[in-house]
Write a protein that holds these residues in place. Sequence first.
Motif, PDB file in Angstrom:
ATOM      1  N   LYS A 117     -47.486-102.396  23.278  1.00 30.56           N
ATOM      2  CA  LYS A 117     -47.226-102.807  24.649  1.00 30.56           C
ATOM      3  C   LYS A 117     -46.046-103.762  24.617  1.00 30.56           C
ATOM      4  CE  LYS A 117     -50.170-106.847  24.873  1.00 30.56           C
ATOM      5  NZ  LYS A 117     -50.711-107.757  25.813  1.00 30.56           N
ATOM      6  N   LEU A 118     -45.351-103.852  25.716  1.00 28.24           N
ATOM      7  CA  LEU A 118     -44.225-104.782  25.820  1.00 28.24           C
ATOM      8  C   LEU A 118     -44.803-106.165  26.090  1.00 28.24           C
ATOM      9  CD1 LEU A 118     -41.236-105.398  25.883  1.00 28.24           C
ATOM     10  CD2 LEU A 118     -41.224-104.757  28.304  1.00 28.24           C
ATOM     11  N   VAL A 119     -44.606-107.060  25.141  1.00 30.20           N
ATOM     12  CA  VAL A 119     -45.141-108.417  25.251  1.00 30.20           C
ATOM     13  C   VAL A 119     -44.077-109.298  25.900  1.00 30.20           C
ATOM     14  CG1 VAL A 119     -46.107-110.374  23.982  1.00 30.20           C
ATOM     15  CG2 VAL A 119     -46.527-108.042  23.169  1.00 30.20           C
ATOM     16  N   THR A 120     -44.419-109.860  27.051  1.00 29.70           N
ATOM     17  CA  THR A 120     -43.462-110.709  27.784  1.00 29.70           C
ATOM     18  C   THR A 120     -44.083-112.049  28.172  1.00 29.70           C
ATOM     19  OG1 THR A 120     -44.080-109.703  29.897  1.00 29.70           O
ATOM     20  CG2 THR A 120     -42.214-108.724  28.720  1.00 29.70           C
ATOM     21  N   GLU A 121     -45.296-112.318  27.695  1.00 26.09           N
ATOM     22  CA  GLU A 121     -45.944-113.581  28.051  1.00 26.09           C
ATOM     23  C   GLU A 121     -45.818-114.596  26.911  1.00 26.09           C
ATOM     24  OE1 GLU A 121     -49.098-110.981  26.194  1.00 26.09           O
ATOM     25  OE2 GLU A 121     -47.830-110.653  27.926  1.00 26.09           O
ATOM     26  N   GLY A 122     -46.261-115.811  27.191  1.00 24.07           N
ATOM     27  CA  GLY A 122     -46.217-116.865  26.179  1.00 24.07           C
ATOM     28  C   GLY A 122     -44.784-117.174  25.758  1.00 24.07           C
ATOM     29  N   VAL A 123     -44.587-117.294  24.473  1.00 24.55           N
ATOM     30  CA  VAL A 123     -43.268-117.629  23.932  1.00 24.55           C
ATOM     31  C   VAL A 123     -42.241-116.525  24.232  1.00 24.55           C
ATOM     32  CG1 VAL A 123     -43.663-116.700  21.598  1.00 24.55           C
ATOM     33  CG2 VAL A 123     -42.145-118.653  21.906  1.00 24.55           C
ATOM     34  N   TYR A 124     -42.716-115.316  24.500  1.00 22.91           N
ATOM     35  CA  TYR A 124     -41.828-114.201  24.835  1.00 22.91           C
ATOM     36  C   TYR A 124     -41.234-114.320  26.242  1.00 22.91           C
ATOM     37  CZ  TYR A 124     -43.332-111.937  20.545  1.00 22.91           C
ATOM     38  OH  TYR A 124     -43.573-111.647  19.219  1.00 22.91           O
ATOM     39  N   GLN A 125     -41.704-115.277  27.025  1.00 24.69           N
ATOM     40  CA  GLN A 125     -41.086-115.561  28.322  1.00 24.69           C
ATOM     41  C   GLN A 125     -39.782-116.333  28.129  1.00 24.69           C
ATOM     42  OE1 GLN A 125     -44.268-117.785  30.187  1.00 24.69           O
ATOM     43  NE2 GLN A 125     -44.815-116.035  31.462  1.00 24.69           N
ATOM     44  N   ILE A 126     -39.672-117.005  26.988  1.00 26.15           N
ATOM     45  CA  ILE A 126     -38.520-117.872  26.714  1.00 26.15           C
ATOM     46  C   ILE A 126     -37.473-117.155  25.868  1.00 26.15           C
ATOM     47  CG2 ILE A 126     -37.821-120.061  25.650  1.00 26.15           C
ATOM     48  CD1 ILE A 126     -40.796-120.934  26.034  1.00 26.15           C
ATOM     49  N   MET A 127     -37.931-116.295  24.938  1.00 26.87           N
ATOM     50  CA  MET A 127     -37.022-115.567  24.049  1.00 26.87           C
ATOM     51  C   MET A 127     -37.642-114.223  23.669  1.00 26.87           C
ATOM     52  SD  MET A 127     -37.455-118.052  20.736  1.00 26.87           S
ATOM     53  CE  MET A 127     -38.055-119.556  21.473  1.00 26.87           C
ATOM     54  N   ARG A 128     -36.772-113.228  23.492  1.00 23.94           N
ATOM     55  CA  ARG A 128     -37.249-111.883  23.170  1.00 23.94           C
ATOM     56  C   ARG A 128     -37.685-111.738  21.721  1.00 23.94           C
ATOM     57  NH1 ARG A 128     -32.273-110.620  25.319  1.00 23.94           N
ATOM     58  NH2 ARG A 128     -31.628-109.454  23.478  1.00 23.94           N
ATOM     59  N   HIS A 129     -37.072-112.508  20.827  1.00 22.82           N
ATOM     60  CA  HIS A 129     -37.360-112.367  19.394  1.00 22.82           C
ATOM     61  C   HIS A 129     -37.749-113.709  18.779  1.00 22.82           C
ATOM     62  CE1 HIS A 129     -35.906-108.240  19.432  1.00 22.82           C
ATOM     63  NE2 HIS A 129     -34.894-108.661  20.171  1.00 22.82           N
ATOM     64  N   PRO A 130     -38.867-114.291  19.241  1.00 21.23           N
ATOM     65  CA  PRO A 130     -39.247-115.610  18.737  1.00 21.23           C
ATOM     66  C   PRO A 130     -39.586-115.628  17.254  1.00 21.23           C
ATOM     67  CG  PRO A 130     -40.986-114.676  20.102  1.00 21.23           C
ATOM     68  CD  PRO A 130     -39.804-113.779  20.244  1.00 21.23           C
ATOM     69  N   SER A 131     -40.048-114.516  16.712  1.00 17.20           N
ATOM     70  CA  SER A 131     -40.353-114.521  15.272  1.00 17.20           C
ATOM     71  C   SER A 131     -39.067-114.653  14.460  1.00 17.20           C
ATOM     72  CB  SER A 131     -41.125-113.262  14.863  1.00 17.20           C
ATOM     73  OG  SER A 131     -40.325-112.113  14.995  1.00 17.20           O
TER      74      SER A 131
END
Length: 197
Positions: A117-131
């Motif tokens: 699924k496309l994850v857009t919540e949490g830290v993914y709201q701030i950046m697309r590639h947080p890892s």
Amino acid sequence: MTEIFSDTGFRQLTQMFLAIIFFHTSEYILAIAVHGKSRVTLSSLLISKHYALAMVISVLEYLTEIVFFPGLKQHWWISNFGLIMIISGEIIRKTAIITAGRSFTHLIKIRKEDHHKLVTEGVYQIMRHPSYTGFLVWSVGTQVMLCNPVSAIAFAVVVWRFFAERIPYEEHYLKQFFGRQYVEYAQRVPSGVPFLK
């Protein structure tokens, strides 16, 4: 040679090895927790020949500099800033892995699976590639903590270049998997890696 066994040398090298052990062990444990032991291999430890070589070179830089330029390693505010970078990078990366859950893998998927699924919540709201952001901050932080000027710059350049190649490749498949939904997400949320859209 006694500088290596000084309080400074002992502290910085111990922190470096503990940071490496914690990073890779927690990465492996999280992979097992998310995907199950049967679907996880030792590659989830993320230790390649190039990575191991880079770490060995950074330790050699440290040992050389502490013997010949011991004052270089005495900048506690720099070393402590590096430690903060290590902790911050860990938090960003591990938060990304936990938030993405089964959608997070160490290898880029070229075929969409049912659980993706496309994850857009949490830290993914701030950046697309947080890892990736987390790893970049963590890896450079290990060298800042050691007060290794050459390796800090080299790690920043090499890791950035790696992600500069990997992100477009990964996003090609994300656009195939999620279409317009991913395109719109990418337009409003930055990559998280400096100077990469």
